[in-house]
Design a protein around this motif. Structure first.
Motif, short mmCIF file in Angstrom:
data_model
loop_
_atom_site.label_atom_id
_atom_site.label_comp_id
_atom_site.label_asym_id
_atom_site.label_seq_id
_atom_site.Cartn_x
_atom_site.Cartn_y
_atom_site.Cartn_z
N ASN A 234 25.81 0.05 14.90
CA ASN A 234 26.01 0.05 16.22
C ASN A 234 27.32 0.82 16.74
OD1 ASN A 234 23.58 -1.39 16.99
ND2 ASN A 234 24.63 -3.28 16.11
N GLN A 235 27.69 0.71 17.84
CA GLN A 235 28.93 1.57 18.14
C GLN A 235 30.15 0.74 17.73
OE1 GLN A 235 27.57 4.45 19.15
NE2 GLN A 235 29.56 4.50 20.40
N THR B 90 20.47 7.07 21.48
CA THR B 90 20.88 5.58 21.56
C THR B 90 20.63 4.89 20.27
OG1 THR B 90 18.57 4.99 22.03
CG2 THR B 90 19.85 5.52 24.07
N SER B 91 20.71 3.58 20.17
CA SER B 91 20.60 2.81 18.80
C SER B 91 19.30 3.28 18.28
CB SER B 91 20.78 1.56 19.18
OG SER B 91 20.25 0.78 20.06
N SER C 230 20.86 1.69 11.15
CA SER C 230 22.00 2.38 11.55
C SER C 230 23.00 1.54 11.98
CB SER C 230 21.78 3.40 12.66
OG SER C 230 21.04 4.51 12.15
N LYS D 97 16.95 9.00 17.80
CA LYS D 97 17.94 10.08 16.97
C LYS D 97 17.16 11.21 17.22
CE LYS D 97 19.34 8.95 13.12
NZ LYS D 97 19.56 8.52 11.48
N ASN E 8 27.09 4.52 14.52
CA ASN E 8 25.72 5.46 14.30
C ASN E 8 25.60 5.67 12.62
OD1 ASN E 8 25.28 5.13 17.01
ND2 ASN E 8 26.91 7.01 17.37
N GLN F 54 22.89 10.93 18.06
CA GLN F 54 22.26 9.69 18.23
C GLN F 54 22.19 9.41 19.58
OE1 GLN F 54 21.88 7.35 15.13
NE2 GLN F 54 20.73 6.06 16.59
N LYS G 37 28.57 10.23 18.80
CA LYS G 37 27.06 10.26 18.73
C LYS G 37 26.60 11.81 18.46
CE LYS G 37 25.99 6.64 22.10
NZ LYS G 37 25.33 6.37 23.22
N HIS H 44 24.27 5.95 9.35
CA HIS H 44 23.00 5.56 8.76
C HIS H 44 23.04 4.90 7.50
CE1 HIS H 44 18.65 6.10 7.68
NE2 HIS H 44 18.95 6.28 6.64
#
Length: 792
Positions: free
Chosen positions: A50-51, A369-370, A48, A373, A36, A367, A314, A38
């Protein structure tokens, strides 16, 4: 038909351009993924991770790129690379963000050249900036006189910024652009780290508080197009971004000690670091001086604390607190004849001005989800503005009578208490190959201003708010309540062309009640209004773009409009001001050689509020409408980029040029003998030019800057000859030069030095009718400073 051919060509060219995709993985110094996070490119495109720390950015053009992110409140360049259409997909591999953010930043920036002016990406912090005129003043690489907040140097590369140089302490900046009033920045929405810091943006929008510039990482300036996302002000927004890190390690320390002319002493000290998921940062700045003019000393304290915690992968939450305490002795204004004899003189030795400012804020980033925000900011301000002095006309000196007693002084005491909550949500979605972004938000704000005034202050000379009589001339409370909703959508039509329509809906309630000269005051107003706007951006290349924007603006009736002077009268049907800004420009960079932004603008301001004389009395009403139009251009040229093999250092030349024509279109005064239609707007010079040369060699940097500002009128009637009070008349054109240098030693130590107003020019930028005058207010003459710092 002929007019449609260029548009069709642009659309066809956009659709047929081959797009390129980049991939990569972002990890920390322990090689752990950074989820997450930026990231954004120098052409404005953002995304952004990803996990697992991976990222993918599509639909890019060929050319040179810089991949950036923000760590600890600072922008870091992660990777510099070139894209070629022969490779439709490029894998950047694993990119490590080192623990020591500042060292990594310095290493990478040596490759691409040091930049002190940048632009906002298309999307950042849940706000859309595509198609808007933006500037980012990078202070960590500036050689300006930061110890005294020298606005002339700080905003040198932001074209068209008009500076009122009437406050030698540098705590209260007065800036504007496009013919608007610089009076304590009240035409700008002023923020710190994204939240309001003015006394009351919808009641009394005076920016009495300005952060210590040494404590800032950067200043973000968005012109009138910011009205949809930040607030309806004509000027736009100035957002001070505080440093929130010394290094990425457990502990880091920064200190700068500065001394200079007129007994100047400034000490700035900071400590910060991170322990696991917890980050902390605090700084304190004390500054004092005897002042360049007689009766002009000041003492000011500035403190800031920020605590952050990564609650989950997140969710990040932070809390911060700001405190300012300032006491200034005000030398008052001068008449033109007095200024000609000595600009440093003063006939006021009993005028004092004190500010106490407390700001608290909580920030939550989630965050979800992807593609979703969320940001929530809750903030509050408790401030006081107190003054005491002899405020009669400047041609009436503050002298003792035959018995040796001084006259009574005027006391003004303001108290500001307000709070607010602002929520921003960014939704990223994809249609076909193009990604789009929807920015939604809402805001609730409650402000209260309480003003007490007495003409029976004590007869002493020090800062003392005791009164000889308890009678109050003014005791008024002003409440402002604001509810707003706003939305903008970034539509990426192609990988080159984007459209950003937006709307803002405001509900505003004001109430003023109390007593004024023993008369009861009870005025209320409620209104709601909508603002709309549209931004267009076309990427000509990977690093240049055309942009255009039109956005509506609004200026509500304020506390200062309702709380008139004791001899003034007010139009009971006072109307809010309204209008719009239009921008059209071309900006970007050509390799390492040229950085530029050239634009034309138009600003319409309807129902301007002002004062004129009717039967010998001042009458406050909507005096008319005005327009401002002109050109704002910036260019920075690096000739040494053509000679990369020569080890002679870097030479940077810049020009920041603005031409301004601000005139009244209509005039509401029934007295035709005082028609201002077609006359120039007051406090609006017709040109503001700044030029500079910077030379860098290894650890040494020096800059010479030259400013040229045209003449302006102090009143709407364009009075040529100054009156006896020196409150109206010409404000002459002036030129002023500044020199500064910086030297880094052993990577830890730094020496700063400089001379402001090198040629000791005597000039003034303002004629005041009240505080801190009345009369013309001289700018400072030649001053020098030298600072020694360390960062560990």
């Amino acid at each position: 038909m002929k007019k449609t051919i260029p548009l069709l060509f642009i659309i066809f060219f956009s659709l047929t351009t081959q797009a390129i995709t980049i991939r990569g993985v972002l990890v920390n110094h322990k090689q752990q993924p950074l989820p997450n996070q930026h990231i954004f490119l120098n052409n404005g495109v953002s995304s952004s991770t990803n996990q697992d720390g991976s990222f993918k950015i599509e639909q890019l053009l060929k050319g040179e790129y810089e991949l950036k992110t923000e760590m600890g409140g600072q922008i870091v360049v992660l990777y510099v690379f070139h894209l070629d259409e022969n490779k439709p997909e490029v894998n950047l591999g694993t990119i490590t963000v080192h623990n020591n953010v500042q060292l990594k930043e310095a290493e990478v920036r040596d490759v691409s050249g040091v930049k002190t002016i940048e632009r906002m990406p298309d999307v950042k912090d849940n706000v859309i900036y595509a198609g808007k005129k933006t500037e980012v003043v990078r202070l960590t690489t500036s050689t300006a006189n930061l110890a005294q907040n020298n606005s002339r140097q700080i905003f040198a590369k932001v074209p068209g910024i008009h500076v009122w140089e009437s406050d030698g302490s540098g705590v209260q900046m007065g800036i504007a652009s496009r013919g608007l009033s610089p009076n304590r920045m009240w035409e700008f929405n002023t923020r710190q780290n994204g939240y309001d810091i003015a006394a009351d943006p919808f009641g009394y929008p005076e920016a009495y508080y300005t952060p210590s510039v040494e404590s800032l990482d950067r200043i973000e300036v968005i012109r009138g197009a910011a009205s949809l996302q930040y607030g309806p002000q004509f000027g736009g927004v100035v957002n001070y971004i505080k440093k929130r890190s010394v290094s990425g390690k457990k502990i880091g320390v920064e200190s700068m000690q500065t001394a200079g002319s007129n007994g100047l002493f400034s000490t700035f000290n900071a400590i910060g670091g991170n322990v696991g998921k917890f980050t902390y940062y605090a700084n304190v700045n004390y500054r004092r001086s005897d002042g360049w003019r007689i009766n002009n000393g000041y003492n000011t304290w500035n403190g800031f604390v920020n605590l952050g915690y990564q609650l989950t992968s997140k969710i990040h939450i932070s809390a911060e607190y700001t405190r300012m305490d300032q006491l200034v002795q005000q030398p008052g204004g001068l008449t033109d004849s007095m200024f000609a004899i000595s600009a440093q003189q003063s006939v006021r030795n009993r005028n004092w001005f004190k500010l106490i400012w407390n700001i608290a804020a909580i920030n939550l980033d989630y965050q979800i989800t992807s593609n979703h925000k969320l940001n929530i900011k809750a903030f509050g301000l408790s401030g006081k503005r107190n003054s005491i002095g002899f405020m009669s006309d400047i041609n009436l000196p503050d002298l003792a009578n035959a018995s040796g007693d001084f006259g009574l002084r005027v006391i003004d005491k303001d108290a500001y208490d307000n709070y607010g909550v602002e929520v921003r949500h960014l939704y990223s979605y994809q249609i076909g190959k193009q990604k789009h972004a929807l920015a939604l938000g809402g805001r609730y704000y409650k402000g209260n201003t309480n003003r007490i005034q007495s003409r029976f202050g004590n007869r002493g000379a020090s800062y003392d708010l005791a009164t000889e009589q308890e009678a109050l001339n003014r005791d008024i409370k002003f409440d402002a309540q604001n509810l707003a909703f706003f939305a903008e959508n970034l539509f990426n039509i192609t990988n080159r062309l984007s459209l950003t329509p937006g709307v803002r809906f405001e509900v505003l309630d004001n109430q003023a009640e109390g007593t004024l000269d023993a008369k009861s005051v009870d005025q209320t107003s409620s209104r709601s209004f909508a603002l709309v706007g549209l931004g267009i951006q076309y990427k000509v290349s990977a690093s240049t773009n055309l942009y255009a924007n039109v956005s509506q603006c609004y200026r509500p009736v304020l506390f200062s409009d309702l709380s008139v002077a004791t001899t003034d009268s007010i139009n009971p049907d006072l109307k809010d001001g309204n209008g719009y800004n239009i921008d059209l420009g071309y900006r970007g960079a050509l390799g390492k050689v040229l950085n530029f932004d050239v634009s034309a603008y138009y600003l319409y301001y309807g129902n301007r509020i002002g004062t004129y004389t009717v039967n010998g009395k001042n009458y406050r009403t909507n005096i008319g409408s005005s327009e401002s139009k002109g050109v704002e251009a910036f260019a920075e040229f690096v000739p040494t980029a053509f000679l990369p093999t020569l080890k002679i250092g870097t030479i940077q030349l810049f020009a920041s040029v603005a031409f301004i024509q601000a005139k009244y279109l209509t005039w509401n005064d029934p007295d035709a003998t005082k028609n201002q239609k077609g006359k120039f707007v007051e406090n609006a010079p017709q040109y503001i030019h700044r030029f500079g040369l910077t030379y860098r060699y290894k650890f040494f940097t020096t800059t010479f800057q030259y400013s040229m500002v045209g003449e302006a009128y102090a009143d709407a009637l364009n009075t040529e000859k100054a009156n006896a009070r020196a409150t109206v008349g010409i404000i002459p054109a002036y030129q002023v030069a500044d020199w500064s240098m910086s030297l880094q030693l052993l990577k830890k130590y730094q020496i700063n030095a400089g001379i402001n107003n090198v040629f000791n020019k005597h000039y003034f930028t303002r004629r005041a009718g009240g505080y801190p005058g009345p009369g013309l207010l001289p700018a400072e003459g030649r001053i020098w400073y030298i600072g020694i710092g360390v960062k560990i």
